[in-house]
Scaffold this motif. Structure first.
Motif, short mmCIF file in Angstrom:
data_model
loop_
_atom_site.label_atom_id
_atom_site.label_comp_id
_atom_site.label_asym_id
_atom_site.label_seq_id
_atom_site.Cartn_x
_atom_site.Cartn_y
_atom_site.Cartn_z
N ARG A 1 -2.51 6.64 8.14
CA ARG A 1 -1.05 6.82 8.12
C ARG A 1 -0.29 5.56 8.52
NH1 ARG A 1 2.38 11.49 11.39
NH2 ARG A 1 4.45 10.84 10.69
N PRO A 2 -0.70 4.83 9.56
CA PRO A 2 0.07 3.63 9.96
C PRO A 2 0.01 2.51 8.92
CG PRO A 2 -1.33 4.41 11.78
CD PRO A 2 -1.77 5.14 10.55
N LEU A 3 -0.92 2.57 7.96
CA LEU A 3 -1.05 1.50 6.98
C LEU A 3 -0.11 1.67 5.80
CD1 LEU A 3 -4.95 1.14 6.93
CD2 LEU A 3 -3.26 -0.16 8.25
N GLY A 4 0.67 2.75 5.80
CA GLY A 4 1.68 2.90 4.77
C GLY A 4 1.26 3.75 3.58
N PHE A 5 0.13 4.45 3.66
CA PHE A 5 -0.29 5.31 2.56
C PHE A 5 0.42 6.66 2.63
CE2 PHE A 5 -4.00 2.51 3.16
CZ PHE A 5 -4.18 2.07 1.86
N GLN A 6 0.53 7.32 1.47
CA GLN A 6 1.00 8.70 1.42
C GLN A 6 -0.24 9.60 1.44
OE1 GLN A 6 3.59 9.50 -1.83
NE2 GLN A 6 4.03 11.59 -1.23
N ILE A 7 -0.31 10.51 2.39
CA ILE A 7 -1.53 11.26 2.68
C ILE A 7 -1.40 12.71 2.24
CG2 ILE A 7 -3.15 11.92 4.49
CD1 ILE A 7 -2.94 8.91 4.02
N PHE A 8 -2.46 13.25 1.60
CA PHE A 8 -2.57 14.67 1.27
C PHE A 8 -3.88 15.18 1.88
CE2 PHE A 8 0.19 12.86 -1.85
CZ PHE A 8 1.13 13.84 -2.11
N GLN B 1 0.79 -1.21 0.00
CA GLN B 1 0.00 0.00 0.00
C GLN B 1 0.83 1.28 0.00
OE1 GLN B 1 -2.24 -0.80 3.52
NE2 GLN B 1 -3.85 -1.90 2.46
N LYS B 2 2.11 1.18 0.29
CA LYS B 2 2.91 2.38 0.50
C LYS B 2 2.93 3.28 -0.72
CE LYS B 2 7.44 3.91 2.03
NZ LYS B 2 8.77 3.51 2.48
N ARG B 3 2.77 2.73 -1.90
CA ARG B 3 2.82 3.53 -3.11
C ARG B 3 1.53 4.29 -3.38
NH1 ARG B 3 0.84 0.21 -7.67
NH2 ARG B 3 0.15 -1.79 -6.86
N TYR B 4 0.42 3.94 -2.71
CA TYR B 4 -0.85 4.60 -2.96
C TYR B 4 -0.90 5.96 -2.27
CZ TYR B 4 -2.60 0.23 -4.92
OH TYR B 4 -2.80 -0.87 -5.68
N ARG B 5 -1.52 6.94 -2.96
CA ARG B 5 -1.57 8.33 -2.47
C ARG B 5 -3.05 8.71 -2.30
NH1 ARG B 5 3.42 10.73 -4.53
NH2 ARG B 5 2.43 12.69 -5.10
N LEU B 6 -3.40 9.06 -1.08
CA LEU B 6 -4.78 9.37 -0.75
C LEU B 6 -4.95 10.87 -0.48
CD1 LEU B 6 -5.58 6.46 1.76
CD2 LEU B 6 -5.56 6.41 -0.73
#
Length: 450
Positions: A41-48, A18-23
């Protein structure tokens, strides 16, 4: 103010995926944005984060976003209008709406105008929201994979076009022969269209058109790999995958410059050897977009690994190397010695076998070396099988069926085993024979050669 937060790495496999996904989260209430941030955030997503629809649109102009979650009620621009604008400019991004119980009319508007993927009522259930996000991302990934399948053929066509242009500059003398082969392949295409394996074989033959990559060499490696897989007791599905991977095991070399591919491995300098050692990885990447070739790509990646861990690209050892890759590696090295790719002189079958037997337990799986010895013994003399005859082209008649693959004088595959001959094919074979001034030896099944 919009915010970007880089996610911390997580130890689980899901987090790595999941780290590559941007939410992108859009809400005018900072506490809601904080809650969403803490959840994902703890699941490895990039957050905006954006506190209005306008800020959300600004972020979309600058960043590649994989999924959007937006509140319904916001001042200035509500969620329905925001998603309507997103649908107009970014229709492929999944859109999730957060809505209150009293927002039914506005939710319907968002569904109709913004074409949202899902909507979730406030307050939300954390587990349900995470599940909804993951499902939406999986659907998006499936759409991307489908697009990649379409792009694969286009990229391969461009690659082959570039190769042909380079070959035309360097080997103009072979233009007529390549044209004849292309006509033969075009004639074969209709019959091969429904045969997945035969298409793989034709593509392998196209790889062999590169001046330094021998089509017959690849076919011999594939045939031996298939025999060894059968002798090892693999099932029909695994044998087929080993065979296809062996046919495509040199595909990664297409991205290497001629200065590397044209030279034997033992003559490469340190820098060139480093580039060469990446070709199995590049081969897997070339097949990655085709889901049906996923396991075949793994075998292509691992076929240069050695039993003692001295191979490449990953330094795998022993049974951590996939069995199919070990089989292809042994066949590849055996013919590499015969063709002078791995030794300063071309070795005889006996010399190559003795050298590989001496490395049993070091470079090679001992059990597979025993199977190799038996295979070489059986293939030592190529004799006519009880069911076949060898004919010259003047003895061929329509309706005869090939019992072996047919190559031209440049070791380029012309017709595949079991192909039924017709008048047009026979005439083309005679024309190629006359042009090359090298007679064909055509093997056909006995029942149709009487």
């Amino acid at each position: 103010m919009s915010q970007q937060l880089e996610a911390n790495p997580h130890s689980t496999e899901d987090a790595k995926m999941q780290k590559r996904y941007r939410l992108l989260f859009v809400d005018d209430e900072p506490n809601v944005l904080s809650s969403l941030r803490r959840l994902f955030r703890p699941l490895g997503f990039q957050i905006f984060l954006a506190e209005s629809g306008y800020q959300g649109l600004d972020i979309l102009e600058e960043q590649s976003i994989d999924l959007i979650i937006s509140d319904m009620r916001m001042p200035g621009m509500d969620g329905a209008e925001f998603f309507e604008r997103v649908e107009d400019k970014y229709p492929d991004i999944p859109r999730l709406l957060l809505t209150g119980q009293a927002d039914l009319e506005q939710t319907i508007s968002a569904i109709n105008k913004g074409k949202i993927s899902r909507y979730t009522s406030k307050p939300w259930d954390d587990n349900e929201l995470i599940l909804t996000v993951n499902e939406s991302l999986k659907i998006r990934q499936l759409m991307i994979d489908k697009q990649n399948l379409t792009k694969l053929t286009e990229s391969q066509n461009k690659m082959l076009k570039g190769m042909n242009q380079e070959l035309e500059k360097r080997v103009e003398a072979r233009t007529a022969e390549l044209k004849q082969t292309a006509e033969m392949l075009e004639l074969s295409f209709t019959q091969l269209n429904d045969s997945y394996l035969n298409i793989i074989r034709v593509f392998s033959n196209l790889i062999g058109m590169r001046e330094s990559l021998d089509g017959r060499y690849t076919k011999q490696v594939a045939d031996m790999s298939k025999r060894l897989a059968k002798a090892k007791g693999l099932d029909e599905h695994d044998i087929k995958e080993v065979y296809m991977a062996a046919l495509l095991h040199e595909i990664g070399k297409l991205v290497l410059p001629d200065s590397i591919v044209d030279r034997p491995v033992y003559n490469l300098d340190r820098k060139s050897r480093g580039q060469y050692r990446r070709h199995p990885l590049m081969g897997q990447h070339a097949l990655m977009a085709v889901e049906a070739l996923h396991d075949v790509g793994k075998l292509v990646r691992c076929h240069e690994e050695k039993w003692n861990g001295s191979g490449f690209p990953d330094g795998l050892s022993g049974e951590s190397i996939p069995l199919g890759a070990r089989i292809i590696g042994i066949a590849n090295d055996y013919f590499g010695y015969l063709y002078g790719r791995l030794h300063r002189e071309r070795l005889s079958p006996l010399q190559a076998l003795e050298l590989m037997v001496s490395e049993s337990g070091a470079l090679y799986d001992p059990e597979l070396i025993n199977l190799l010895k038996e295979d070489v013994r059986q293939q030592k003399t190529e004799v006519l099988q009880p069911h076949e005859r060898k004919l010259s082209t003047d003895k061929l008649t329509p309706g005869m069926r090939l019992s072996r693959d047919l190559y031209n004088s440049a070791d380029m595959l012309l017709l595949t085993k079991r192909r039924v001959l017709n008048t047009t094919l026979i005439e083309k074979l005679r024309a190629i024979e006359h042009s090359d001034d090298v007679p064909f030896e055509v093997y056909v099944y006995e029942e149709l050669a009487k």
